[in-house]
Design a protein around this motif. Structure first.
Motif, short mmCIF file in Angstrom:
data_model
loop_
_atom_site.label_atom_id
_atom_site.label_comp_id
_atom_site.label_asym_id
_atom_site.label_seq_id
_atom_site.Cartn_x
_atom_site.Cartn_y
_atom_site.Cartn_z
N UNK A 118 0.88 -1.31 -0.02
CA UNK A 118 0.15 0.10 0.03
C UNK A 118 0.91 1.36 0.03
N UNK A 119 2.01 1.10 0.53
CA UNK A 119 2.67 2.44 0.74
C UNK A 119 3.47 2.80 -0.66
N UNK A 120 3.81 1.66 -1.24
CA UNK A 120 4.45 1.86 -2.59
C UNK A 120 3.40 2.28 -3.39
N UNK A 121 2.17 1.95 -3.32
CA UNK A 121 1.12 2.39 -4.34
C UNK A 121 0.97 3.88 -4.02
N UNK A 122 0.74 4.25 -2.67
CA UNK A 122 0.49 5.68 -2.11
C UNK A 122 1.60 6.67 -2.82
N UNK A 123 3.01 6.04 -2.54
CA UNK A 123 4.05 6.82 -3.03
C UNK A 123 3.98 7.08 -4.44
N UNK A 124 3.56 6.04 -5.38
CA UNK A 124 3.58 5.94 -6.84
C UNK A 124 2.35 6.87 -7.30
N UNK A 125 1.24 6.96 -6.54
CA UNK A 125 0.21 7.89 -6.99
C UNK A 125 1.02 9.42 -6.88
N UNK A 126 1.65 9.59 -5.59
CA UNK A 126 2.14 11.13 -5.32
C UNK A 126 3.29 11.12 -6.62
N UNK A 127 3.94 10.11 -7.06
CA UNK A 127 5.12 10.37 -7.85
C UNK A 127 4.52 10.82 -9.18
N UNK A 128 3.29 10.01 -9.63
CA UNK A 128 2.51 10.39 -10.91
C UNK A 128 2.33 11.71 -10.76
N UNK A 129 1.64 12.44 -9.70
CA UNK A 129 1.42 13.83 -9.73
C UNK A 129 2.80 14.61 -9.76
N UNK A 130 3.90 14.39 -9.37
CA UNK A 130 5.18 15.11 -9.35
C UNK A 130 5.63 14.98 -10.67
N UNK A 131 5.51 14.01 -11.50
CA UNK A 131 5.95 13.82 -12.73
C UNK A 131 5.55 14.93 -13.69
N UNK A 132 4.49 15.49 -13.50
CA UNK A 132 4.03 16.47 -14.39
C UNK A 132 3.61 15.89 -15.79
N UNK A 133 3.48 14.66 -15.76
CA UNK A 133 3.02 14.01 -16.95
C UNK A 133 1.66 14.16 -17.31
N UNK A 134 1.16 14.63 -18.25
CA UNK A 134 -0.56 14.75 -18.27
C UNK A 134 -1.01 13.55 -18.62
N UNK A 135 -0.21 12.38 -18.98
CA UNK A 135 -0.78 10.83 -19.46
C UNK A 135 -1.23 10.40 -18.20
N UNK A 136 -0.89 10.71 -17.08
CA UNK A 136 -1.44 10.13 -15.92
C UNK A 136 -2.71 10.39 -15.45
N UNK A 137 -3.27 11.48 -15.74
CA UNK A 137 -4.57 12.30 -15.31
C UNK A 137 -5.71 11.04 -15.46
N UNK A 138 -5.85 10.54 -16.66
CA UNK A 138 -7.14 9.34 -16.79
C UNK A 138 -6.61 8.38 -15.99
N UNK A 139 -5.49 7.53 -15.99
CA UNK A 139 -5.32 6.31 -15.19
C UNK A 139 -5.54 6.83 -13.86
#
Length: 167
Positions: A56-77
């Motif tokens: 769960x902690x990895x998934x939570x960190x991954x979610x935040x990392x997706x936001x930090x990435x600035x990559x618009x492709x993460x929005x819909x996933x």
């Protein structure tokens, strides 16, 4: 061994650690992928894959990392992921949108402002940055083999269907 050598990111080394047995190491991989995503478009697929991690902690960190990435492709996933998880990960999705500030997420965020368990508070925090953000830079989302050609296109966006715009 280092993830960065002479300023170049070692994609294979970073992604080889996605299956590391240590949860903290996989969390570090998520943050590294976000940090390097601007330098290598291949990191996007690895971040999305990490949403399936058993920790769960990895998934939570991954979610935040997706936001930090600035990559618009993460929005819909992230929007799709939101409907399948409990409140702690839902809260992280809203926090990721707060970091990402993609205006396409504004309506989705608005629907969850009254949610409980801190999700609504995180949505309230994310909404102002996303709503009306006209400065957001979108990531090319087409086929990889056309990416280089897309970088050199100047001018307006080509509409290929007359039914796209209604007058």
């Amino acid at each position: 061994r280092s993830a960065v050598d002479d300023g170049k990111v070692d994609f294979d080394f970073v992604t080889s650690l996605i299956d590391d047995p240590r949860e903290y190491m996989r969390s570090c991989v998520a943050h590294s992928l976000a940090k390097f995503s601007g330098k290598n478009r291949r990191f996007f697929d690895s971040l999305v894959h990490m949403l399936t991690d058993s920790g769960e902690y990895v998934r939570c960190d991954t979610i935040l990392a997706m936001g930090e990435s600035g990559d618009s492709r993460v929005t819909f996933p992230l929007m799709n992921y939101f409907s399948h998880v409990h409140y702690e990960e839902k809260k992280r999705v809203m926090m990721a949108f707060d970091l990402l500030i993609d205006p396409r997420a504004a309506c989705f965020i608005l629907k969850h402002i009254n949610d409980e368990n801190g999700v609504g508070d995180a949505a309230s925090s994310a909404y102002p940055g996303c709503s009306g953000n006209k400065e957001f830079v979108y990531t090319y989302a087409g086929p990889e083999n056309l990416f280089e050609n897309a970088r050199d296109v100047e001018g307006r966006i080509l509409l290929v269907s007359g039914g796209v715009l209604k007058r």
